[in-house]
Design a protein around this motif. Structure first.
Motif: not given
Length: 287
Positions: A22, A24-30, A32-33
């Motif tokens: 989860e 790592r997923h935040t670093f690929t979600s616009s 979350d970024l």
């Protein structure tokens, strides 16, 4: 090992793995970024304009004095508000019900959320801290002791606030109602000396602020990041490390005792029909 112990260990490993995925997923979600960078950018702008002002009675940048309190505030928000909203949202969409159906699934779920929130909190702190080290003057993060103090305050602060987030998140069936907790949290931020020394407040208000973790998180972070002479504007003209450990530990113990009981009661009430009813209400609100 017994079968029960193996089951718990397996659930813990699953939770750790889920939390890592989860993060790592935040670093690929616009989205979350955006959540990482936009609030951090606002705080950095505020501190940039505060750097020219001085702490009352001491010739020291108010922006530099504010930075540790802001980081402490972020830890409290991560522990309380982020976990609370996650529980409320995932209770509505059935995620908690699915976790309940797996042996020790709630254990794995909570461990995963704790790992996720700790990772998000560290990332948010780094986004604010690294530019501030170049932008602000007078910060005293130049020794191993300072970094160790920063670490134990952060860890103890999360242990103190995460159970509170779990308890609050368990009390709301509608994630939109969970937003009401933001009002008292923002009120605590206002009286906890995050943006201005608490010693200038009325004594009764100082007493109220010292009951809750936010003040002590800010004080602990200031003790790690600021020169010792800045303790002169604090209550008792001291960093009060023993009191910081004591209050945060008391909240941690109380939360760790109450949170499992509250979560078990919440899990027992979860069923397919209750999830379906909440989904139907959610659909009605959007139509």
């Amino acid at each position: 090992m017994t079968e029960g112990t193996n089951s718990w260990l397996h659930a813990a490993r699953v939770g750790l793995r889920r939390g890592g995925l989860e993060i790592r997923h935040t670093f690929t979600s616009s989205q979350d970024l955006w959540n990482y960078f936009f609030p951090s950018a606002i705080l950095l702008v505020v501190m940039f304009f505060m750097r020219g002002a001085a702490v009352p009675g001491i010739d020291f940048s108010l922006g530099s004095r504010t930075l540790p309190g802001v980081l402490g505030m972020n830890i409290a928000f991560g522990g309380m508000v982020t976990l609370m909203m996650a529980l409320a949202l995932e209770r509505e969409d059935g995620t908690l019900l699915r976790a309940k159906a797996v042996p020790n699934g709630m254990v794995g779920y909570l461990i995963g959320k704790i790992v996720l929130i700790m990772g998000m909190t560290l990332t948010s702190m780094a986004i604010v801290l690294v530019p501030s080290l170049f932008m602000l003057e007078g910060l005293a993060l130049t020794s191993v002791t300072a970094w160790l103090t920063l670490a134990w305050v952060m860890v103890l602060g999360l242990i103190a606030t995460l159970p509170l987030g779990a308890i609050c998140g368990s009390l709301f069936t509608n994630p939109r109602n969970a937003g009401v907790i933001m009002l008292p949290v923002m009120g605590l931020v206002a009286i906890s000396g995050i943006f201005y020394p608490i010693s200038s407040f009325p004594e009764w208000l100082q007493g109220v602020a010292q009951i809750f973790p936010i003040y002590w998180l800010g004080l602990g972070m200031r003790s790690a990041m600021l020169p010792d002479q800045l303790a002169a504007v604090e209550i008792g003209e001291s960093w009060r490390h023993l009191e910081t450990v004591g209050v945060l530990s008391a909240w941690a113990v109380a939360g760790l005792v109450l949170a499992p009981w509250v979560l078990r009661r919440m899990a027992r009430r979860e069923s397919g029909s209750s999830v379906a009813q909440r989904r139907e209400r959610a659909l009605q609100r959007t139509t």
